[in-house]
Design a protein around this motif. Structure first.
Motif, PDB file in Angstrom:
ATOM      1  N   ILE A  38      43.800  41.204  41.324  1.00  0.00           N
ATOM      2  CA  ILE A  38      42.830  40.592  41.173  1.00  0.00           C
ATOM      3  C   ILE A  38      42.817  39.105  41.651  1.00  0.00           C
ATOM      4  O   ILE A  38      41.773  38.781  42.282  1.00  0.00           O
ATOM      5  N   LEU A  39      43.575  38.394  41.495  1.00  0.00           N
ATOM      6  CA  LEU A  39      43.906  36.894  42.012  1.00  0.00           C
ATOM      7  C   LEU A  39      44.183  37.255  43.523  1.00  0.00           C
ATOM      8  O   LEU A  39      43.911  35.962  44.379  1.00  0.00           O
ATOM      9  N   GLU A  41      42.538  39.000  45.557  1.00  0.00           N
ATOM     10  CA  GLU A  41      41.245  39.740  46.026  1.00  0.00           C
ATOM     11  C   GLU A  41      40.157  38.666  45.729  1.00  0.00           C
ATOM     12  O   GLU A  41      39.268  39.237  45.114  1.00  0.00           O
ATOM     13  N   PRO A  42      39.740  37.683  46.408  1.00  0.00           N
ATOM     14  CA  PRO A  42      38.846  36.825  46.276  1.00  0.00           C
ATOM     15  C   PRO A  42      37.265  37.396  46.287  1.00  0.00           C
ATOM     16  O   PRO A  42      36.264  36.900  45.779  1.00  0.00           O
ATOM     17  N   TRP A  45      36.557  39.186  43.383  1.00  0.00           N
ATOM     18  CA  TRP A  45      36.006  38.465  42.263  1.00  0.00           C
ATOM     19  C   TRP A  45      34.883  37.852  42.606  1.00  0.00           C
ATOM     20  O   TRP A  45      33.883  37.639  41.539  1.00  0.00           O
ATOM     21  N   HIS A  46      34.576  37.342  43.793  1.00  0.00           N
ATOM     22  CA  HIS A  46      33.109  36.721  44.072  1.00  0.00           C
ATOM     23  C   HIS A  46      31.843  37.439  43.835  1.00  0.00           C
ATOM     24  O   HIS A  46      30.892  37.059  43.570  1.00  0.00           O
ATOM     25  N   TRP A  61      36.889  32.378  41.759  1.00  0.00           N
ATOM     26  CA  TRP A  61      38.207  32.617  42.150  1.00  0.00           C
ATOM     27  C   TRP A  61      39.067  31.595  42.602  1.00  0.00           C
ATOM     28  O   TRP A  61      40.332  31.262  42.314  1.00  0.00           O
ATOM     29  N   GLN A  64      40.075  29.436  39.353  1.00  0.00           N
ATOM     30  CA  GLN A  64      40.996  30.000  38.446  1.00  0.00           C
ATOM     31  C   GLN A  64      42.340  30.561  39.398  1.00  0.00           C
ATOM     32  O   GLN A  64      43.446  30.535  38.492  1.00  0.00           O
ATOM     33  N   SER A  65      42.262  31.193  40.371  1.00  0.00           N
ATOM     34  CA  SER A  65      43.438  31.258  40.923  1.00  0.00           C
ATOM     35  C   SER A  65      44.310  30.284  41.220  1.00  0.00           C
ATOM     36  O   SER A  65      45.543  30.362  41.285  1.00  0.00           O
ATOM     37  N   PRO A  95      39.783  37.234  32.391  1.00  0.00           N
ATOM     38  CA  PRO A  95      40.961  36.725  33.023  1.00  0.00           C
ATOM     39  C   PRO A  95      41.727  35.873  32.063  1.00  0.00           C
ATOM     40  O   PRO A  95      41.753  34.688  31.779  1.00  0.00           O
ATOM     41  N   CYS A 267      40.822  26.422  48.770  1.00  0.00           N
ATOM     42  CA  CYS A 267      40.332  27.840  48.585  1.00  0.00           C
ATOM     43  C   CYS A 267      38.956  28.118  48.254  1.00  0.00           C
ATOM     44  O   CYS A 267      38.493  29.063  48.060  1.00  0.00           O
TER      45      CYS A 267
END
Length: 395
Positions: A38-39, A41-42, A45-46, A61, A64-65, A95, A267
């Motif tokens: 999950i972290l 794979e932006p 998530w987006h 993302w 959070q990432s 998350p 990011c």
């Protein structure tokens, strides 16, 4: 999707899938996810974020990432990422991370937290609007699926900082037989910038309008005033830190928090951009604003200014006035978010005639022992509460 070590977790997900299928609705699958799934794979998530009501900055993302990559190893945090899928589509995300707090007498409290804050673990950046990310079109089913999944996990208390009520946690509270407790409250302010800037100015009090706008005339008569976008976010953060050291005795960002913001700015997704604004007077830097635009909202993350510049001016408020005016004049921007927190002397944000946003630190207490401790704590006078905090390991 990763396996799970919490016993009945996956079975709870399978039971939910069967129940949904029996009712003729689209089947939902619940899974514990690895960090990479999950972290890493932006785009996934987006895509979910765009279909949800979650905050685009803090629950995005990039934020959070970056927070997780900065603090998870130094703080010894265990990822506890829970996803809900409809076919191959991610429709829900909690998350979370797990932290085991060792208290007196060898007692250990297992805490679940939303990624982005670490209350009473360590100081980090402040993550507001903390919540789950849920596809609005499948809200009820995803809420139930996440509630059943979290019920099957081992935890004593779920702590969600700077939470704005959304209803996403109600099912968790009910399914886990948890006690809801609000430990802290704060207020933020959001300005609606879809109307007229001049109309907004007229709504301000006389003194606030003077500081945010009318004092421009006074400053411009003294010399050359220039508002510039910083060429380098790195340099702008350094200049902002210098102002903070002079005013507060310490930088706004240092160590891991500075590393976080550097990583976060690298990011940012395509619909976001940093807006580091600098106010110059006769080639002298007077003020720095650190804003970030994500989608249709501009967030005011931090500010720093020369407090000794001129006693007739409130440079921080004056610079904010320029930034707010820019948001009003930009058709793609619908809101300017001043976020939570007050000023050095007064709660100046409340004077900007914006929409008040209540932020709460919410605890869902599951452990019977902790429930008793919380109830006992709430009955005590303020001076007697500190020993209970140390004993319970929570705030």
């Amino acid at each position: 999707m990763a396996g799970d070590s919490d016993g009945e977790f996956l079975q709870a997900g399978r039971d939910h899938v069967a129940r949904e299928g029996a009712e003729g609705e689209a089947p939902l699958q619940v899974a514990r996810l690895t960090e990479d799934e999950i972290l890493g794979e932006p785009e996934r998530w987006h895509d979910l974020l765009e279909r949800s009501d979650a905050d685009r900055l803090f629950m995005g993302w990039a934020w959070q990432s970056s927070w997780w990559r900065t603090w998870n190893v130094p703080l010894g945090l265990e990822p506890c990422l829970v996803g809900v899928y409809c076919g191959h589509a991610l429709v829900g995300l909690a998350p979370l991370y797990r932290y085991r707090r060792r208290g007196p007498f060898g007692r250990t409290t297992t805490e679940l937290h939303v990624i982005g804050n670490a209350p009473r673990i360590a100081p980090t950046v402040r993550t507001e609007y903390s919540d789950f990310v849920i596809d609005s079109a499948q809200q009820d089913g995803v809420r139930e699926a996440l509630a059943r999944a979290l019920k099957a996990l081992h935890w004593d208390v779920l702590i969600v900082c700077d939470h704005v009520e959304s209803g996403h946690l109600d099912q968790v509270e009910k399914a886990s037989h948890a006690m809801r407790s609000v430990r802290q409250e704060d207020w933020g302010v959001v300005l609606d910038t879809t109307g007229s800037f001049q109309a907004w100015l007229k709504e301000l009090g006389r003194n606030t309008r003077l500081k945010a706008y009318n004092r421009r005339t006074y400053l411009e008569k003294q010399g050359n005033v220039a508002l510039r976008h910083a060429e380098s976010s790195e340099e702008a953060l350094g200049r902002l830190n210098a102002f903070h050291i002079t005013r507060w005795g310490k930088p706004a960002f240092s160590g891991l928090s500075l590393e976080f913001h550097r990583l976060f700015l690298q990011c940012l997704p395509g619909d976001a951009e940093p807006r580091c604004s600098e106010l110059w007077f006769n080639r002298r830097l007077c003020s720095v604003l650190y804003d970030v635009r994500v989608s249709a909202r501009v967030y005011n993350l931090q500010a720093g200014f020369d407090e000794s510049f001129d006693p007739k001016l409130s440079l921080g408020t004056l610079h904010l006035g320029y930034a707010i005016e820019g948001a009003f004049h930009e058709p793609a921007v619908t809101a300017y978010d001043l976020l939570a927190g007050g000023g050095k002397k007064t709660y100046y944000k409340g004077r900007f005639r914006g929409h008040p946003v209540p932020f709460r630190q919410l605890h869902l207490v599951r452990s019977s022992l902790l429930k008793a401790a919380y109830r006992f704590y709430d009955c005590l006078p303020e001076k007697a509460r500190r020993p209970i905090l140390r004993w319970s390991g929570t705030t």
